[in-house]
Design an enzyme around this catalytic site. Sequence first.
Site, short mmCIF file in Angstrom:
data_model
loop_
_atom_site.label_atom_id
_atom_site.label_comp_id
_atom_site.label_asym_id
_atom_site.label_seq_id
_atom_site.Cartn_x
_atom_site.Cartn_y
_atom_site.Cartn_z
NE ARG A 115 -3.60 -2.45 0.14
CZ ARG A 115 -3.17 -3.56 -0.46
NH1 ARG A 115 -2.08 -3.55 -1.21
NH2 ARG A 115 -3.85 -4.67 -0.36
CB SER A 127 -8.51 -1.70 4.52
OG SER A 127 -8.89 -2.94 4.00
CD GLU A 168 -5.43 0.39 2.58
OE1 GLU A 168 -5.11 -0.59 3.28
OE2 GLU A 168 -6.17 0.28 1.58
C1 LIG Z 1 -15.48 -0.76 -0.51
C2 LIG Z 1 -14.03 -0.48 -0.78
C3 LIG Z 1 -13.14 -1.55 -0.93
C4 LIG Z 1 -11.78 -1.31 -1.18
N1 LIG Z 1 -10.95 -2.39 -1.35
C5 LIG Z 1 -9.65 -2.19 -1.62
C6 LIG Z 1 -8.77 -3.30 -1.82
O1 LIG Z 1 -9.18 -4.46 -1.78
N2 LIG Z 1 -7.47 -3.05 -2.06
C7 LIG Z 1 -6.97 -1.78 -2.15
O2 LIG Z 1 -5.77 -1.63 -2.38
N3 LIG Z 1 -7.78 -0.70 -1.98
C8 LIG Z 1 -9.10 -0.87 -1.72
N4 LIG Z 1 -9.92 0.21 -1.54
C9 LIG Z 1 -9.35 1.57 -1.59
C10 LIG Z 1 -9.49 2.29 -2.94
O3 LIG Z 1 -10.47 1.69 -3.73
C11 LIG Z 1 -8.18 2.33 -3.72
O4 LIG Z 1 -7.17 2.94 -2.97
C12 LIG Z 1 -8.31 3.06 -5.08
O5 LIG Z 1 -7.14 2.89 -5.83
C13 LIG Z 1 -8.60 4.55 -4.93
O6 LIG Z 1 -8.90 5.04 -6.21
P1 LIG Z 1 -9.69 6.40 -6.41
O7 LIG Z 1 -9.70 6.68 -7.87
O8 LIG Z 1 -11.00 6.32 -5.75
O9 LIG Z 1 -8.73 7.40 -5.66
P2 LIG Z 1 -9.10 8.77 -4.82
O10 LIG Z 1 -9.75 8.34 -3.57
O11 LIG Z 1 -9.89 9.64 -5.75
O12 LIG Z 1 -7.69 9.33 -4.60
C14 LIG Z 1 -6.77 8.68 -3.74
C15 LIG Z 1 -5.47 9.48 -3.70
O13 LIG Z 1 -4.86 9.46 -4.98
C16 LIG Z 1 -4.73 10.79 -5.53
N5 LIG Z 1 -5.01 10.65 -6.96
C17 LIG Z 1 -6.12 10.14 -7.54
N6 LIG Z 1 -5.98 10.10 -8.86
C18 LIG Z 1 -4.76 10.61 -9.15
C19 LIG Z 1 -4.02 10.83 -10.36
N7 LIG Z 1 -4.51 10.49 -11.56
N8 LIG Z 1 -2.78 11.39 -10.26
C20 LIG Z 1 -2.25 11.73 -9.06
N9 LIG Z 1 -2.90 11.53 -7.90
C21 LIG Z 1 -4.14 10.97 -7.94
C22 LIG Z 1 -5.73 11.62 -4.76
O14 LIG Z 1 -5.38 12.99 -4.73
C23 LIG Z 1 -5.69 10.96 -3.40
O15 LIG Z 1 -4.56 11.41 -2.66
C24 LIG Z 1 -11.30 0.02 -1.28
C25 LIG Z 1 -12.20 1.09 -1.14
C26 LIG Z 1 -13.55 0.84 -0.89
C27 LIG Z 1 -14.50 2.00 -0.77
#
Ligand SMILES: Cc1cc2nc3c(=O)[nH]c(=O)nc-3n(C[C@H](O)[C@H](O)[C@H](O)COP(=O)(O)OP(=O)(O)OC[C@H]3O[C@@H](n4cnc5c(N)ncnc54)[C@H](O)[C@@H]3O)c2cc1C
Length: 346
Positions: A171, A245, A342
């Site tokens: 992570r 998480s 996380e």
């Molecule tokens: C129900 C649920 C289950 C999940 N299960 C998992 C799992 O099994 N494994 C896991 O690893 N994670 C899991 N996650 C966490 C999450 O889905 C991941 O971390 C995912 O990659 C976040 O993507 P996002 O586009 O929503 O990012 P955001 O929440 O929109 O952004 C996260 C971070 O990345 C930055 N960011 C976003 N896009 C960019 C870009 N293009 N360039 C630069 N910075 C950027 C943002 O500024 C922020 O700091 C889960 C979340 C939920 C709600």
Amino acid sequence: MPSVKLAPRVLENVSLLPYNTFGIDVSARYFVEINQLQEYIELVQAGQYAHVKHLFLGGGSNLLLTHNVDALVVKIQMTGIEVMEEDANHVWVKAGAGVVWHDFVCYAVEHQWAGIENMSLIPGTVGAAPMQNIGAYGVEIKDTFDYLDALNLSTLQMEHFDAARCAFGYRESYFKHAGKGQYLIAAVCFRLNKQAKPQTSYGAIQTVLDEKGIANPGIRDVANAVIEIRQSKLPNPREIGNSGSFFKNPTLPVEAATRLIEAYPNIPHYKVEGSTDIKFPAGWLIEQAGWKGYRAGDAGVHEKQALVLVNYGHAKGSEIQALSEQIKKSIVAKFGVSLETEVNIL
Ligand SMILES: Cc1cc2nc3c(=O)[nH]c(=O)nc-3n(C[C@H](O)[C@H](O)[C@H](O)COP(=O)(O)OP(=O)(O)OC[C@H]3O[C@@H](n4cnc5c(N)ncnc54)[C@H](O)[C@@H]3O)c2cc1C
């Protein structure tokens, strides 16, 4: 007729409620949706929003918003999936940062390209996936990652990042540390495997396959099993706000780990690949400390999965953060273990 280029529309005081899976109702001072990287570059060059920070937003599924965001929130929507290269065994596929991660997994599964099916149904976008080297069921994106293209925010030049430069860990990546706030990830290229080798040993995947009588699973079978397990275990953010998480699973050096195992002989633990450290499930620690199902107002700990903090309706981000601090303190007091968050708290 010359084509008319429309500049992206920057809105003011936009509620971020529909844009974060925790369902927190705060607003962004400025908000813009970017469908092409060039739109963002021109916006920066125009200089009008240079006085505020820029916050990139994918699916908002790894964010806890604790106050109104005094920034330009840039919703990343660059899409497109392209095959860059292929040989007899592999295919190199590049996806735009705004592609929904699960859609990308489905695309790979449809084409019988293996390697990411165990990460089915992880919310969010392709562009955010390298940020924390997303992973599930024994697989992380670093396993199939080839490179990414990122915009350097100081020079407005594109840079190429291979896996070594991304410094992936559990992570973790360069983008959460030295590279934090310095790059916009524009596209990610993966090396997927044409000779499917499903990984079924982790979690309940094999059990689900056995129940269905699937002896020789293909990658679609594995993806379906993962989807079924996740849907039964994790709260759907559309129904109960959450970010998956909330904490990372802690790892301890072998001496401290041994002491913990002696004190709690039933504690589940795993060897960390390539190290002598031992990893412990944070969810188990939180459950043992009595937090599972806890609720204070609308902030709570999920009743089936203690690692997931939830918003039952109108919790403030600060209330969920305060609950997370209480949990952390109690885990230090009971087990002497410090939990690391996380989720990105803002
Ligand atoms: C129900 C649920 C289950 C999940 N299960 C998992 C799992 O099994 N494994 C896991 O690893 N994670 C899991 N996650 C966490 C999450 O889905 C991941 O971390 C995912 O990659 C976040 O993507 P996002 O586009 O929503 O990012 P955001 O929440 O929109 O952004 C996260 C971070 O990345 C930055 N960011 C976003 N896009 C960019 C870009 N293009 N360039 C630069 N910075 C950027 C943002 O500024 C922020 O700091 C889960 C979340 C939920 C709600």
